[in-house]
Design a protein around this motif. Structure first.
Motif, short mmCIF file in Angstrom:
data_model
loop_
_atom_site.label_atom_id
_atom_site.label_comp_id
_atom_site.label_asym_id
_atom_site.label_seq_id
_atom_site.Cartn_x
_atom_site.Cartn_y
_atom_site.Cartn_z
N TRP A 87 0.83 -1.21 0.00
CA TRP A 87 0.00 0.00 0.00
C TRP A 87 0.86 1.25 0.00
CZ3 TRP A 87 -4.93 -1.14 -0.87
CH2 TRP A 87 -5.39 -2.40 -0.50
N HIS A 88 2.10 1.08 0.42
CA HIS A 88 3.02 2.21 0.52
C HIS A 88 4.33 1.77 -0.12
CE1 HIS A 88 4.16 6.03 2.49
NE2 HIS A 88 5.35 5.47 2.54
N GLY A 89 4.65 2.34 -1.27
CA GLY A 89 5.85 1.91 -1.99
C GLY A 89 7.05 2.74 -1.61
N THR A 91 10.42 5.47 -3.40
CA THR A 91 10.91 6.27 -4.52
C THR A 91 11.53 5.37 -5.59
OG1 THR A 91 11.40 8.00 -2.93
CG2 THR A 91 12.38 8.24 -5.13
N PRO A 94 7.33 0.69 -8.17
CA PRO A 94 6.03 0.75 -8.82
C PRO A 94 5.04 1.58 -8.01
CG PRO A 94 6.78 -1.53 -8.49
CD PRO A 94 7.70 -0.65 -7.72
N THR A 95 3.93 1.96 -8.64
CA THR A 95 2.91 2.75 -7.94
C THR A 95 1.96 1.81 -7.20
OG1 THR A 95 3.01 4.36 -9.72
CG2 THR A 95 1.10 4.48 -8.27
N PRO A 96 1.83 1.98 -5.88
CA PRO A 96 0.93 1.11 -5.12
C PRO A 96 -0.54 1.46 -5.38
CG PRO A 96 2.03 2.69 -3.67
CD PRO A 96 2.55 2.94 -5.05
N TYR A 98 0.06 -2.67 -5.17
CA TYR A 98 0.45 -3.80 -6.03
C TYR A 98 0.77 -4.98 -5.12
CZ TYR A 98 5.19 -2.05 -4.92
OH TYR A 98 6.33 -1.62 -4.28
N GLY B 140 9.56 -4.03 -6.70
CA GLY B 140 8.90 -3.10 -5.78
C GLY B 140 8.94 -3.61 -4.35
#
Lengths: 159, 396
Positions: A87-89, A91, A94-96, A98, B140
């Motif tokens: 929920w919190h990636g 810098t 990827p953009t959460p 995921y 990620g």
């Protein structure tokens, strides 16, 4: 023990920046693995003593301390052992939200980490139940492949 | 008979967040080093060496061990050992110094744990460098995401809820609130923890450690020197370190700490520990995430798999329980990098020396303690030591 008291003033700071790039030399074993990904193949290798199959491959068995020079290709399908919803990636990542999962490819003894898609994030409380431990997943290949772990675009639920 | 080593002096500075810290990293190190010397009743010239922890890349100001050591004011000719084992650096410091004393080449060695999370604006970018760069980080996956794998697998195997995990955090904060040296000294309830900002399922922000600034130092001396002091010291009875594979995917089981269990068997054998629950009077484990403390208590043989939270809930790990654990509040409430990893060793030694802050000192002169550290990619490295109270020799 003595503990000097900290003065109750605001810290004085100055900004500096440290931004370092690296080129990591993969070596023979991971270069071959990456070449396999470029060809849409998941290559693994096997320990001659304990017979465990490693993916990603490794040059030595960490249990038996012997070279692992027997190569094999694994299918792009396996079981999802565990995953986390990010929920919190961070810098550059990827953009959460995921999902990153640990996948036991059929025939492998180690787990391959990868992005898993196909989950509905609308109700965070139920996301985990959508893919229980052991759910089948399969690799989806990127159209453009460059010899990188993301040549496998992601894994998706299978069946 | 082989020589033995004992911790004869310990010191920790007050901890705070980087935004409130008015001292430099070096000044904190100076405070800790001199206070540890004073506690050990030593002068700088009594030291044979200093072991300093250093983590490349964790520190914006890049204070190397050599630079720090020169500026501690301990003299010009102090031999220096720099230890850099990434996230386990602090946990390994004491073990290196103890081996130097045991070898017979050193009588008195100082250990210095620096505050290494000091100043990074985007700390996640810094500590994510411990995620395997080629095959795992590009997906990620950073530091707390790796932690979340174990939390998730542990929940699935034992039917543990987020509220169960939150109880561990509530207990840690209760303990930290009594420790004047802790960073986060507020108490929390289960609702606060489960409703915190979600980070990576099942971990919420209150379930992971803060960024703290403080420095820790200790002094190790030979057993003969330790016995000549007028206060109890902490004998290093047994110790060891171990490692899992580098990649997270090489772990056999995310729902159990198999690597730590194997290390515990080895270290307990050295110390002749047969019933850990009965034999240890005080325990400090390095548990920066909610699931880690219960999983570690299980791997260390204090309870059965899946019952670590029940053990904490029972009160056994509280100050008046039968195995007080993480009375410091642990890294969940104070984590200053290398200093934070050294802290479990420091707090166990303090307890055995009857020199912990009075609010957290275990009553009745605890005699046997267990100190633990962990770090690395997916917490691949574990370190463990059994410490025993050593009383001063009777006056001749």
């Amino acid at each position: 023990m003595t503990t000097p008291t900290t003065p109750a003033t605001a810290p004085v700071t100055q900004a500096v920046r440290w931004d370092l790039g690296y080129d990591i030399h993969l070596g023979a074993t991971w270069s071959r693995f990456m070449q396999g990904l470029r060809e849409a193949k998941i290559l693994a290798n096997r320990c001659p003593d304990c017979r465990r199959v490693f993916v990603p491959p490794q040059a030595y068995c960490e249990s038996c301390y012997v070279p692992t020079d027997e190569w094999l290709e694994l299918p792009g399908e396996g079981s999802l052992e565990v995953f986390t919803v990010v929920w919190h990636g961070f810098t550059g990542g990827p953009t959460p939200p995921y999902v990153v999962g640990a996948i036991r490819l059929d025939g492998a003894d180690t787990l391959l980490m990868h992005v898993v898609t196909g989950l509905d994030f609308s109700d965070p409380a139920t996301v985990r139940d959508q893919l229980p431990q052991g759910s089948r997943v399969r690799a989806v290949w990127s159209a453009e492949r460059a010899g990188h772990i993301l040549d496998i675009s992601h894994f998706e639920p299978a069946g | 008979m082989a020589r033995r080593a004992a911790i004869s002096g310990v010191a920790t500075t007050e901890a705070t967040s980087p935004s409130k810290q008015t001292s430099s990293s070096l000044e904190l190190c100076q405070q800790a080093a001199w206070a540890a010397l004073e506690h050990a009743r030593l002068r700088p010239e009594d030291l044979d060496a200093i072991v300093v922890g250093n983590i490349d890349g964790f520190e914006g100001t890049a204070l190397s061990g050599k630079h720090v050591t020169r500026l501690l004011g301990l003299g010009r000719h102090l031999p220096l050992i720099i230890l850099n084992t990434g996230g386990t650096t602090g946990g390994n410091l004491m073990q290196v110094a103890a081996r130097m004393v045991r070898s017979g080449t050193h009588e008195a060695v100082m250990v210095l744990g620096q505050p290494t999370f000091f100043g990074a604006r985007d700390l996640q970018s810094a500590i994510n460098t411990n995620s395997p760069m080629i095959v795992e980080q590009p997906l990620g996956m950073g530091a707390f995401h790796m932690g979340a794998f174990a939390a998730s697998a542990y929940q699935a195997r034992h039917g543990i809820s987020a509220r169960d995990l939150a109880e561990v955090i509530v207990a840690d904060h209760d303990k930290a609130s009594r420790n004047p040296k802790a960073h986060l000294r507020y108490t929390v309830d289960v609702d606060y923890v489960v409703n915190g900002t979600p980070l990576s399922t099942p971990l919420t922000q209150p379930m992971v450690c803060p960024v703290s600034t403080s420095a820790n130092a200790m002094v190790l001396v030979s057993e003969a020197r330790a016995r000549a002091l007028d206060h109890p010291t902490a004998l290093v009875t047994a110790m060891g370190t171990t490692s899992d594979p580098y990649l997270g995917g090489g772990k056999g089981d995310f729902a159990a700490l198999e690597n730590l269990a194997a290390l515990a068997r080895r270290v307990y054998r050295l110390a002749d520990i047969r019933e850990p629950r009965q034999e240890f009077d005080v325990v400090e484990v390095f548990a920066p995430y909610a699931h880690m403390q219960p999983m570690q208590l299980e791997a260390l043989g204090f309870c059965e798999p899946g019952t670590g939270i029940e053990l904490i809930r029972s009160g056994a790990t509280a100050i008046d329980g039968d195995m007080p654990t993480n009375l410091s509040g642990g890294p969940k409430c104070t984590n200053a990098g290398v200093a934070g990893e050294l802290a479990p060793y420091l707090y166990v030694a303090m307890q055995l020396m009857d020199s912990a802050p009075p609010e957290i000192q275990v009553a009745g002169h605890p005699r046997m303690g267990l100190a633990h550290g962990t770090g690395g990619s997916f917490f691949q490295f574990e370190n463990l030591a059994v410490l025993t109270r050593l009383d001063p020799a009777p006056e001749a």
